[in-house]
Structure formats: C-alpha cells, structure tokens
Design a protein around this motif. Sequence first.
Motif, PDB file in Angstrom:
ATOM      1  N   LEU A  24     -54.270  34.656  59.877  1.00 20.53           N
ATOM      2  CA  LEU A  24     -53.295  33.703  60.112  1.00 20.53           C
ATOM      3  C   LEU A  24     -52.965  33.930  58.736  1.00 20.53           C
ATOM      4  O   LEU A  24     -51.526  33.277  58.731  1.00 20.53           O
ATOM      5  CB  LEU A  24     -54.031  32.332  60.247  1.00 20.53           C
ATOM      6  N   VAL A  25     -53.478  33.903  57.703  1.00 25.16           N
ATOM      7  CA  VAL A  25     -53.521  34.501  56.365  1.00 25.16           C
ATOM      8  C   VAL A  25     -52.147  35.243  56.376  1.00 25.16           C
ATOM      9  O   VAL A  25     -51.545  35.154  55.014  1.00 25.16           O
ATOM     10  CB  VAL A  25     -54.572  34.496  55.288  1.00 25.16           C
ATOM     11  N   LYS A  26     -51.931  35.966  57.136  1.00 28.38           N
ATOM     12  CA  LYS A  26     -50.753  37.260  56.677  1.00 28.38           C
ATOM     13  C   LYS A  26     -49.319  36.413  56.520  1.00 28.38           C
ATOM     14  O   LYS A  26     -48.263  36.999  56.200  1.00 28.38           O
ATOM     15  CB  LYS A  26     -51.095  37.990  58.074  1.00 28.38           C
ATOM     16  N   ASP A  27     -49.196  34.804  57.749  1.00 26.94           N
ATOM     17  CA  ASP A  27     -48.206  35.068  57.601  1.00 26.94           C
ATOM     18  C   ASP A  27     -47.820  33.342  56.903  1.00 26.94           C
ATOM     19  O   ASP A  27     -48.722  32.340  57.050  1.00 26.94           O
ATOM     20  CB  ASP A  27     -47.140  34.022  58.969  1.00 26.94           C
ATOM     21  N   GLN A  28     -47.787  33.449  55.342  1.00 29.81           N
ATOM     22  CA  GLN A  28     -48.272  32.487  54.997  1.00 29.81           C
ATOM     23  C   GLN A  28     -47.377  31.149  54.953  1.00 29.81           C
ATOM     24  O   GLN A  28     -48.018  29.807  54.949  1.00 29.81           O
ATOM     25  CB  GLN A  28     -47.768  33.023  53.339  1.00 29.81           C
ATOM     26  N   ASN A  29     -46.400  31.607  55.522  1.00 28.27           N
ATOM     27  CA  ASN A  29     -45.530  30.647  55.938  1.00 28.27           C
ATOM     28  C   ASN A  29     -46.168  29.126  56.911  1.00 28.27           C
ATOM     29  O   ASN A  29     -46.434  27.646  56.686  1.00 28.27           O
ATOM     30  CB  ASN A  29     -44.071  30.819  56.155  1.00 28.27           C
ATOM     31  N   ARG A  30     -46.624  30.430  58.311  1.00 28.70           N
ATOM     32  CA  ARG A  30     -47.258  29.890  59.245  1.00 28.70           C
ATOM     33  C   ARG A  30     -48.575  28.726  58.700  1.00 28.70           C
ATOM     34  O   ARG A  30     -49.115  27.495  59.188  1.00 28.70           O
ATOM     35  CB  ARG A  30     -47.484  30.159  60.070  1.00 28.70           C
ATOM     36  N   TYR A  31     -49.461  29.813  57.978  1.00 28.81           N
ATOM     37  CA  TYR A  31     -50.700  29.446  57.074  1.00 28.81           C
ATOM     38  C   TYR A  31     -50.710  28.195  56.090  1.00 28.81           C
ATOM     39  O   TYR A  31     -51.489  26.978  57.061  1.00 28.81           O
ATOM     40  CB  TYR A  31     -50.700  30.613  55.976  1.00 28.81           C
ATOM     41  N   LYS A  32     -49.884  27.889  56.104  1.00 32.33           N
ATOM     42  CA  LYS A  32     -49.071  26.520  54.987  1.00 32.33           C
ATOM     43  C   LYS A  32     -49.234  25.173  56.382  1.00 32.33           C
ATOM     44  O   LYS A  32     -49.660  24.493  55.738  1.00 32.33           O
ATOM     45  CB  LYS A  32     -48.021  26.728  54.137  1.00 32.33           C
ATOM     46  N   ASN A  33     -47.940  25.954  57.253  1.00 35.02           N
ATOM     47  CA  ASN A  33     -47.720  24.744  58.078  1.00 35.02           C
ATOM     48  C   ASN A  33     -49.380  23.715  58.760  1.00 35.02           C
ATOM     49  O   ASN A  33     -49.268  23.141  58.920  1.00 35.02           O
ATOM     50  CB  ASN A  33     -46.756  24.771  59.060  1.00 35.02           C
ATOM     51  N   VAL A  34     -49.781  25.265  59.650  1.00 31.35           N
ATOM     52  CA  VAL A  34     -51.333  25.189  59.871  1.00 31.35           C
ATOM     53  C   VAL A  34     -52.320  24.185  59.372  1.00 31.35           C
ATOM     54  O   VAL A  34     -52.207  23.753  59.164  1.00 31.35           O
ATOM     55  CB  VAL A  34     -51.348  26.467  60.797  1.00 31.35           C
ATOM     56  N   MET A  35     -52.229  24.101  58.220  1.00 32.24           N
ATOM     57  CA  MET A  35     -53.022  24.144  56.548  1.00 32.24           C
ATOM     58  C   MET A  35     -52.962  22.344  56.732  1.00 32.24           C
ATOM     59  O   MET A  35     -53.626  21.435  56.543  1.00 32.24           O
ATOM     60  CB  MET A  35     -53.455  24.492  55.752  1.00 32.24           C
ATOM     61  N   LYS A  36     -51.273  22.131  56.158  1.00 32.77           N
ATOM     62  CA  LYS A  36     -51.695  20.532  56.402  1.00 32.77           C
ATOM     63  C   LYS A  36     -51.728  20.140  57.876  1.00 32.77           C
ATOM     64  O   LYS A  36     -51.627  19.307  57.008  1.00 32.77           O
ATOM     65  CB  LYS A  36     -49.865  20.699  56.055  1.00 32.77           C
ATOM     66  N   GLU A  37     -51.198  20.986  58.637  1.00 33.13           N
ATOM     67  CA  GLU A  37     -51.400  19.989  59.250  1.00 33.13           C
ATOM     68  C   GLU A  37     -52.364  19.187  60.393  1.00 33.13           C
ATOM     69  O   GLU A  37     -53.113  18.294  60.583  1.00 33.13           O
ATOM     70  CB  GLU A  37     -50.961  20.007  60.828  1.00 33.13           C
ATOM     71  N   HIS A  38     -53.216  20.268  59.782  1.00 34.87           N
ATOM     72  CA  HIS A  38     -55.154  20.708  60.012  1.00 34.87           C
ATOM     73  C   HIS A  38     -55.372  18.938  59.067  1.00 34.87           C
ATOM     74  O   HIS A  38     -56.860  18.547  59.148  1.00 34.87           O
ATOM     75  CB  HIS A  38     -55.826  21.484  59.717  1.00 34.87           C
ATOM     76  N   SER A  39     -55.150  19.281  57.889  1.00 35.19           N
ATOM     77  CA  SER A  39     -55.343  18.362  56.815  1.00 35.19           C
ATOM     78  C   SER A  39     -55.295  17.039  57.410  1.00 35.19           C
ATOM     79  O   SER A  39     -55.902  15.464  56.906  1.00 35.19           O
ATOM     80  CB  SER A  39     -54.956  18.477  55.315  1.00 35.19           C
ATOM     81  N   HIS A  40     -54.024  16.535  57.519  1.00 40.19           N
ATOM     82  CA  HIS A  40     -53.745  15.160  58.231  1.00 40.19           C
ATOM     83  C   HIS A  40     -54.592  14.751  59.429  1.00 40.19           C
ATOM     84  O   HIS A  40     -54.643  13.638  59.531  1.00 40.19           O
ATOM     85  CB  HIS A  40     -52.076  15.051  58.500  1.00 40.19           C
ATOM     86  N   LEU A  41     -54.725  16.083  60.455  1.00 38.72           N
ATOM     87  CA  LEU A  41     -55.036  15.684  61.419  1.00 38.72           C
ATOM     88  C   LEU A  41     -56.622  15.363  61.219  1.00 38.72           C
ATOM     89  O   LEU A  41     -57.329  14.775  62.167  1.00 38.72           O
ATOM     90  CB  LEU A  41     -55.426  16.455  62.995  1.00 38.72           C
ATOM     91  N   SER A  42     -57.279  15.936  60.362  1.00 38.72           N
ATOM     92  CA  SER A  42     -58.768  15.780  60.215  1.00 38.72           C
ATOM     93  C   SER A  42     -59.106  14.269  59.961  1.00 38.72           C
ATOM     94  O   SER A  42     -60.469  13.623  59.719  1.00 38.72           O
ATOM     95  CB  SER A  42     -59.473  16.385  58.730  1.00 38.72           C
ATOM     96  N   GLU A  43     -57.714  13.330  59.470  1.00 40.39           N
ATOM     97  CA  GLU A  43     -58.598  11.974  58.385  1.00 40.39           C
ATOM     98  C   GLU A  43     -58.537  11.495  59.648  1.00 40.39           C
ATOM     99  O   GLU A  43     -59.382  10.663  59.421  1.00 40.39           O
ATOM    100  CB  GLU A  43     -57.209  12.262  58.109  1.00 40.39           C
TER     101      GLU A  43
END
Length: 362
Positions: A24-43
């Motif tokens: 996943l980290v190979k695609d930085q844009n996708r990695y950034k979007n996934v981590m942002k969505e995961h952070s929101h859903l984790s709450e």
Amino acid sequence: MNERLDSLLKRYDELTLLIQDPSLVKDQNRYKNVMKEHSHLSEIAQIHTNIEELEKQVGETKALVQEEKDQEMKELAREELKELENKLAVNSEKLKFLLIPRDPLDEKNIIMEIRAGTGGEEAALFAADLYRMYSRFAENKGWKFEIMNSNDTELGGIKEIVFSISGNNVYENLRYESGVHRVQRVPETESSGRIHTSAVTVAVLPEADETEIDIKPDDLRIDVMRAGGPGGQCVNTTDSAVRITHLPTGLTVHCQDEKSQIKNKAKAMRILRARIYEAEEAKAAAQRAEARKSQVGSGDRSQRIRTYNFPQNRLTDHRINLTLYKLDLIMQGDTAELFDALKLSAKEELLKSSASDLSESD
C-alpha cells in the motif's frame, strides 16, 4: 441509520486489513487517502464499541438494582446506573452525528477574502482585526497560512486581503464565516467617543485542484502592471502586478504581493480557480436544496451573519441566536466555542432534514 453503521463498520474492517498490506505504501496518494478514511472510521468503531460495553453494563446494573436487598448497596447501584445511562446518551448522540455523511468539501483547504465595507477607515481597521483573529486561530490549529494579495491603508487598516489556509479540515471549521460582519465600537479616529457601526464582508472559498477546474488559456485575458500601495509603499520599478480576467464568467483577480510576475500569476490563478469552483458548488447546492435553507446560512456573502459589540464585550451570531460575552478573547483567536456551535447547528439541521426525508419516503 443502523444500515449505514453496519456498512461503515464493514468498511473499517476492510481498511484495517488493507493498511497491513506492505504494498500500500508504494502508492503514496492511495496510502494517504486510506489512512485518512481509516482514522475517521476508527472513531466511529471505537464509539460503537463503547456503546455496546455501556449497554452491557447498564443491563447488569439494572439487574443488580432489582436483585440487591441491601438498601445502601441498592442506592450505590442506582447512582452508578444513572452515570452509565448519561455516558450512554452522550456516546449515542456523538455516534449519531458521526454517521451523518461528510461533505467532501470539509477536508479542503481554503482561500479567504476579507473586504472593508461601509464605515470608511473604521471598516478597514476592523478588517485588519478580523484578519488577525483568523490568522491566530489558524496558528493555534497548526495550519499553514499564506497571504496572496493585500491592499493596506495608511492608518494600518486593510481595504482588502486575500489569503490561503491549509491543514486538516480547514473548510469544515471556517465555511460558515462567509457573509457580512458588523462591528459596533468607538473608532480610534473618533474624538467625541461616539459609537460607530461599520461592516466587513468575508468570503470563504474551498480551494480547487487543477484537475477539478479546467481553465482554458483562450478564456483568459492577462494584464501586467506596476504594483502600487499607500504612500508609495510596495511600488515596484517592474511590471510585476498581474490582473487575470476569466472571459466566460467575467471574474477578475488582481495580485501584486510578490515581486515576481510569475509568482503573482500563479497566486492569481489559484484565487480564480477557487472562485470558479465556489460558484459551481453554490449552483449545485442550490439545485440540491431548492426548497430548504440551513439555519446556519447558505454562505451568501451579502447576508449579515454576526455583530461584534466592543463596548459590551459581546459577540452575537444571528443565524443560530448565539451570544458570547468574551469578544476580547475571540478577537485574539479564541473562536473554537463559536465555530463548534456553528458546526453543531449545521449537523442538527442535517439530522432534521434526513429524518424529514425518511418520513416523506415512508
């Protein structure tokens, strides 16, 4: 609402597995979007877990109240039950707001424009005060701040200033600042001590990416000129100031803060792109909600939204009938209570709208 919660929890589980994938980290844009969505859903997932645990504790405590023979222990159990039910209500209310679909614009950076209106020099001085208020709030949030164009007065006021703010959820926090800000105070230029009323207009534009707004070179007229300022300040000997006119819409942007013509042009294009994007979004929003207006307001910059009364240290937001007697602190950037109240009111309106739409569909 339960269906949406189930869908989001399922998505959270999918993302939790996905972020463990080393590729996943190979695609930085996708990695950034996934981590942002995961952070929101984790709450959401965490609050849902809290609610399940609290519901279990409430059930156990209710049974204890019914079964306990010792009156002292029964009273302690009743107090604990009341506390658990309060926590459950708070978490349930928080989850309800988190389940409201997020506006994709909320995460965008912004371009803010402040212009002195009626009131002459006093309006310009208050425009400078508002600029400092927003800049201090941005500093407190750790956001990046950049002046794009400004037109100052000789007495330290601001006729017009355009600046960008970038960071986490900037538009979500500042989107409700568009409109007319009215000030009531004794101006520094007033010798008789008489209170004046002046006005300043604020516009908050979500900043658009180049891929979101396609501007054709043939649709632009670009003029270059020498920069100017009060009392000869900021006057260059080269034609560095830039004015760009978007011919299809008639929108005009002027930038002169940089000594480089190229930098001024780049800033002017960012402002122009944001203004076109805002106009298109406003048109789409009007079509989506033709018969319904939010209590917080549509973001119309001609709408009077707030009054700043300095003699009484009072701020009143007319859209949500909020009055705070801490104007001195607010002007220093302590605006979190105000901005949070506006966001909460907007979400409550969305909840009412969602409930109304569901009842109409039934």
